[in-house]
Write a protein that holds these residues in place. Structure first.
Motif: not given
Length: 140
Positions: A39-40, A58-61, A98-101, A115-117
């Motif tokens: 996601y961009v 932070d968590g899912s935010q 999504v891959d938060l890291d 950019v959110i893979p």
């Protein structure tokens, strides 16, 4: 046409800190799209101090913050003042897909890009289907 699950849903909250001297929220327009396995997000932040940009999870935010200050001295006499100053804030909720890291961010030409893979486990994959006949033929 079925609903597709989108792991990023926009909370679109303007928190109390998004206020300038006339107490009105400052808009941070964003575009959000999926491009293959990521996601961009593009946010318009012209004229902000790059050092004030803060992107955190932070968590899912996912939270985007920035600050813009007036580039004039105290003695300036304003004739027109349409460009807002103050704090900017947008918040988004990230789903499990999504891959938060691996989230990354950059700021160029007044645009903040995040950019959110997509996580490996959220990617579509082919599952092999075995039949009893096929298993027996292998064993025999």
């Amino acid at each position: 046409m079925g609903m597709t699950f989108d792991p990023i849903s926009q909370l679109d909250r303007f928190a109390a800190s998004v206020l300038d001297s006339v107490r009105s929220p400052r808009l941070m327009p964003v575009d959000l799209f999926r491009d293959g396995e990521r996601y961009v997000l593009h946010a318009d932040l012209p004229g902000v101090d790059p050092g004030s940009i803060d992107v955190d999870v932070d968590g899912s935010q996912l939270t985007l913050r920035a600050q813009r200050t007036a580039d004039t001295g105290d003695g300036a006499r304003w004739l027109t003042r349409e460009r807002g100053t103050g704090s900017f804030l947008r918040q988004f909720t990230l789903g499990d897909g999504v891959d938060l890291d691996a989230i990354s961010a950059s700021y160029e030409n007044g645009v903040l890009s995040v950019v959110i893979p997509v996580s490996e486990r959220a990617k579509p994959r082919k599952i092999a289907v075995e039949s009893a006949e096929h298993r027996e033929s292998i064993v025999a």
